[in-house]
Enzyme design. Structure first.
Site, PDB file in Angstrom:
ATOM      1  N   GLU A 148       0.832  -1.209   0.000  1.00 39.97           N
ATOM      2  CA  GLU A 148       0.000   0.000   0.000  1.00 39.97           C
ATOM      3  C   GLU A 148       0.867   1.259   0.000  1.00 39.97           C
ATOM      4  O   GLU A 148       0.516   2.265  -0.620  1.00 39.97           O
ATOM      5  CB  GLU A 148      -0.938   0.001   1.211  1.00 39.97           C
ATOM      6  N   TRP A 183       1.804   1.615  -3.448  1.00 44.33           N
ATOM      7  CA  TRP A 183       0.747   2.194  -4.285  1.00 44.33           C
ATOM      8  C   TRP A 183       0.850   3.713  -4.320  1.00 44.33           C
ATOM      9  O   TRP A 183       0.581   4.343  -5.345  1.00 44.33           O
ATOM     10  CB  TRP A 183      -0.623   1.763  -3.749  1.00 44.33           C
ATOM     11  N   TRP A 218     -22.697   9.914 -18.722  1.00 44.39           N
ATOM     12  CA  TRP A 218     -23.029  10.180 -17.326  1.00 44.39           C
ATOM     13  C   TRP A 218     -24.361  10.909 -17.228  1.00 44.39           C
ATOM     14  O   TRP A 218     -24.742  11.673 -18.134  1.00 44.39           O
ATOM     15  CB  TRP A 218     -21.935  11.045 -16.673  1.00 44.39           C
ATOM     16  N   TRP A 267      -9.893   7.086  -7.969  1.00 50.49           N
ATOM     17  CA  TRP A 267     -11.184   7.333  -8.607  1.00 50.49           C
ATOM     18  C   TRP A 267     -11.225   6.755 -10.017  1.00 50.49           C
ATOM     19  O   TRP A 267     -12.245   6.182 -10.435  1.00 50.49           O
ATOM     20  CB  TRP A 267     -11.507   8.825  -8.613  1.00 50.49           C
TER      21      TRP A 267
END
Length: 465
Positions: A271, A274, A302, A381
């Site tokens: 992590e 990352w 969207w 995201w």
């Protein structure tokens, strides 16, 4: 030693997201070169629309307070100025006769632009230290940049451990005369009317000492990380993300503290890797926070209009009718932080169940997270949306009800959605309409309908492509 340094021209240490004294290569280099003038410049002009959000500004205020206190114990102080970095630092150099500026490398596009501008105006020495390895230095066998995390992490891990952290300077030589400094309170970084930061004050201790305390508490749990990190009701994560983001602790310090913990600590270290990976992505794609990486994805259908905007507000306020999503969004509002598993669930819900552009969620997190990191936020995201260079497939849609039960979120929901606190564990993940308290909202959309709508949008997108 100190008297000989005092006779030399002072040097400026330009602090940004590296608000610490230990393992601070720029500070260490400056301390050996002459009297040190530590400076923080609040530059909203350089960042433009990427100026820090409200939660980050709250954290910054307290972190700067802590840094100044630590510097004063070393016979120094923190100088605060506001404006464009290159102009402010050039003015300080003229005022003090400073011969050079030392700083740590930063890789966000606006900071890279600022570094170029400062380098043109002054002698700028950039040092490494905010990541396990300098972004851009971990390359493929042909010298190219990695786009996929797994091979990147494999290559980075082969270069570990990082160098031993640098010690704090014992003392810092002061200039003959200190330049004037802004008063931190005049920057108005703290919320006032209303003061929404009470939960953050209760939960966090910004600054280098707070970071050290979080790390010490986590060392005992690091070996159990794999088994606990996905359980939002258990404090199985490190809570180090805002401290790492603001540079109150270096990743090398974290690595050396936990690497020998055994158990599943390797999962935690990945992590930390990352975080390095995200910086390598934005180094390749500077506009990653605003532009989908996959070709054509910015044309995805969207939802827009009044109902979509109302759904976005309901998601932001934790009123979706899905307890695990609402618990996470309320935790975010109260503490400036959200459990990582719940971040994924909440992001998937916004993008897929509600069919709202991932950039709207990224912007909300940017404003409300105390660990709002440009690289990590954008990469995460785009992973959730399926639009990134290394991403989850759009058609993989998280089911918030089953995710809540799978990861035993009952106690977490009771804490953050108190109107459901009296429900038994078998019902709290999925409160049926007949037992749902009137104070708790109905679902914005049922799971099956949301899933079908998302898959239909995906098929239209592929057909139009």
């Amino acid at each position: 030693m100190t008297s000989s340094l005092a006779a030399q021209s002072p040097v400026i240490v330009w602090f940004r997201r590296d608000l610490r004294l230990r393992d601070q290569a720029a500070l260490s280099a400056a301390a050996s070169a002459g009297p040190v003038i530590p400076v923080y410049v609040l530059d909203d002009e350089c960042a433009k629309h990427r100026r820090m959000g409200g939660a980050s500004r709250w954290w910054l205020h307290h972190s700067l307070e802590a840094l100044d206190a630590a510097l004063r114990k070393k016979g120094s102080r923190l100088i605060l100025r506001r404006g464009r970095c290159e102009e402010v630092l050039a003015q300080l150099a003229r005022e003090t006769g400073a011969s050079a500026v030392h700083a740590l490398h930063h890789y966000e596009p606006w900071w890279r632009n600022a570094q170029k501008a400062v380098g043109k105006a002054l002698t700028l020495h950039l040092h490494h230290g905010n990541y396990l390895a300098p972004p851009g230095s971990v390359t493929t066998g042909t010298g190219g940049a990695y786009k996929i995390f797994t091979p990147f992490w494999r290559a980075l891990n082969e270069r570990m451990p990082p160098a031993e952290p640098l010690r704090r300077p014992h003392t810092l030589a002061a200039p003959e005369r200190w330049p004037e400094s802004d008063a931190l309170g005049d920057w108005k970084l703290l919320p006032a009317k209303p003061d929404w930061a009470g939960g953050m004050r209760d939960f966090w201790e910004p600054g280098e000492e707070g970071a050290a305390g979080r790390l010490a508490a986590f060392v005992e749990a690091a070996a159990r990380y794999e088994g606990q990190r996905n359980l939002p009701a258990i404090e199985g994560t490190s809570f180090l993300s805002p401290h790492l983001h603001f540079g109150e602790i270096s990743p090398a310090q974290v690595w050396h503290a936990v690497a020998d913990a055994g158990g599943s600590v390797a999962t935690f270290l990945s992590e930390i890797g990352w975080r390095d990976y995200a910086q390598n992505v934005i180094l390749q794609f500077p506009d990653y926070g605003a532009t989908s990486a996959k070709e054509g994805f910015d044309d995805f259908p969207w939802r827009s209009g009044a109902q979509a905007e109302a759904d976005l507000v309901a998601w932001q306020q934790g009123r979706t009718g899905y307890p695990i999503v609402d618990a996470g969004m309320r935790q975010l509002w109260h503490t400036g932080w959200m459990h990582n598993r719940v971040r994924m669930i909440a992001a998937s819900f916004l993008v897929k169940h509600l069919l709202i552009d991932w950039r709207r969620g990224e912007q909300w997190f940017w404003d409300t997270l105390v660990d709002a990191d440009y690289g990590s936020n954008a990469v995460n995201w785009q992973w959730s949306a399926g639009s990134g260079v290394d991403a989850n497939m759009f058609v993989r849609i998280m089911a918030p009800l089953s995710q809540s039960e799978k990861f035993d979120a009952a106690r977490y929901i009771r804490e953050w959605v108190p109107e459901l606190a009296d429900l038994p564990s078998g019902e709290i993940h999925d409160p049926a309409p007949m037992i749902r308290p009137r104070a708790y909202p109905a679902r914005l959309i049922e799971h099956r309908a949301g899933r079908e709508r998302a898959l239909g949008a995906w098929e239209r997108f592929k057909g139009e492509g």
